[in-house]
Write a protein that holds these residues in place. Structure first.
Motif, PDB file in Angstrom:
ATOM      1  N   LEU A 145      12.440   4.013  32.124  1.00  0.00           N
ATOM      2  CA  LEU A 145      12.449   5.291  32.354  1.00  0.00           C
ATOM      3  C   LEU A 145      11.199   5.396  33.325  1.00  0.00           C
ATOM      4  N   ALA A 146      10.400   4.730  33.129  1.00  0.00           N
ATOM      5  CA  ALA A 146       9.157   4.785  33.857  1.00  0.00           C
ATOM      6  C   ALA A 146       9.326   4.379  35.548  1.00  0.00           C
ATOM      7  N   ARG A 147      10.180   3.271  35.485  1.00  0.00           N
ATOM      8  CA  ARG A 147      10.438   2.726  36.812  1.00  0.00           C
ATOM      9  C   ARG A 147      11.506   4.113  37.851  1.00  0.00           C
ATOM     10  N   ARG A 148      12.398   4.446  36.918  1.00  0.00           N
ATOM     11  CA  ARG A 148      13.251   5.692  37.365  1.00  0.00           C
ATOM     12  C   ARG A 148      12.579   6.728  37.759  1.00  0.00           C
ATOM     13  N   PHE A 149      11.271   7.179  36.906  1.00  0.00           N
ATOM     14  CA  PHE A 149      10.548   8.441  37.271  1.00  0.00           C
ATOM     15  C   PHE A 149       9.141   8.025  37.300  1.00  0.00           C
ATOM     16  N   PRO A 150       8.785   7.193  38.234  1.00  0.00           N
ATOM     17  CA  PRO A 150       7.465   6.763  38.464  1.00  0.00           C
ATOM     18  C   PRO A 150       6.222   7.895  38.734  1.00  0.00           C
TER      19      PRO A 150
END
Length: 329
Positions: free
Chosen positions: A222-227
């Motif tokens: 999720l962090a990679r999708r929404f940095p």
């Protein structure tokens, strides 16, 4: 379907025809664009976030149209004859844009009732978006729930710091902040989600016998999708992570999704260093720093130690309301 960037005016003085349609994959771009322009939506409602755990829920999100123009959406899933907005999210409800007015919201709920009856749903569980997440006032849905006979069935207490005023920390917190500096604790952004989630897992297991909602791999995905929205800040001493926080950053709120320290971190004031860092980092950038809820058992049990811990940093109460609406009546 018209371009959302050229929003048409919706008449508010007379009844309008609102159509409720179940979300379909071909609506994906429309849905995400609408969320980005909404007055009470967050990145949690983007399809890339909602669908990371699609295998756990039967999605039954709904789009509302007026003359083929989208005027609102509702993240939702189904469980038998119950519609929930949304069981995989902390909160949900009707997401709208600046065109929304109270009369129009009443029509949306009338359309939703017709839709639910036609699809065989008996009840709606509605998890309202707390007001601090609204860019502008957006409580037309709360009036519509009252008007259509929904019942308030649960109220959780969260705690948030209002960052547009001076923040007053309790004396003990100020002391621990000084202690953290004395022990060389520093805080910086990190991508070491696996180390932090191990600290979080150990803490939850030790204190509550539970596990985090997300695995390390899920939160990293999720962090990679929404940095720009999901950020890990680690507290370090001598190059070792002794604590950290995962922040969910929305338009007007920075929410502490996870926060944990090691035993060493607790000894040297890492928690205070983290919160102090967040207050200074987000002051002037956003309105609220949200610590999350301190209630259990459907809101009937207040964890007084936990809520005091948050209030000692200057946080004060914000409620998360849950409604039940029997559409069969």
């Amino acid at each position: 379907m018209r371009d959302l960037r050229r929003m048409v005016e919706i008449p508010q003085k007379t009844a309008v025809s609102v159509e409720a349609i179940r979300y379909q994959p071909e609506y994906r771009d429309m849905w995400d664009t609408f969320i980005s322009m909404s007055k009470n939506g967050t990145f949690l409602f983007y399809r890339d976030y909602m669908e990371y755990h699609a295998d756990r829920f039967i999605d039954h999100s709904i789009c509302f149209f007026c003359d083929r123009d989208p005027i609102a959406v509702m993240p939702a899933n189904e469980e038998g004859d119950v519609l929930i907005s949304h069981a995989g999210l902390t909160f949900g409800g009707i997401i709208s844009d600046m065109r929304m007015g109270t009369a129009l919201m009443l029509e949306i709920f009338s359309s939703l009732r017709r839709y639910m009856r036609n699809k065989g749903f008996r009840k709606l569980i509605y998890k309202a978006v707390p007001h601090i997440y609204h860019r502008v006032p957006s409580e037309e849905d709360l009036y519509a729930l009252f008007y259509h006979g929904a019942r308030l069935t649960r109220r959780d207490v969260s705690s948030a710091i209002y960052l547009q005023e001076e923040v007053h920390l309790a004396k003990g917190r100020r002391y621990c902040l000084k202690k953290a500096k004395k022990h060389g604790v520093y805080v910086e952004r990190s991508w070491d989600f696996h180390t932090f989630m191990e600290i979080e897992e150990n803490l939850l297991k030790e204190k509550y016998g539970t596990s985090p909602t997300h695995t390390a791999d899920e939160i990293l995905l999720l962090a990679r999708r929404f940095p720009e929205n999901i950020k890990l800040f680690g507290a370090y001493r001598g190059g070792r992570m002794v604590g950290g926080v995962i922040v969910y950053e929305s338009a007007v709120v920075a929410h502490l999704q996870y926060i944990a320290t090691t035993e060493e971190g607790r000894t040297v004031g890492a928690l205070e260093a983290i919160v102090g860092f967040l207050i200074e980092s987000y002051r002037g950038k956003t309105r609220y720093l949200d610590f999350g809820i301190s209630t259990e058992d459907g809101g009937w049990y207040l964890n007084t130690g936990l809520v005091w811990n948050k209030e000692s940093y200057g946080a004060r109460s914000v409620v998360h309301d849950f409604y039940e609406w029997d559409v069969s009546r």
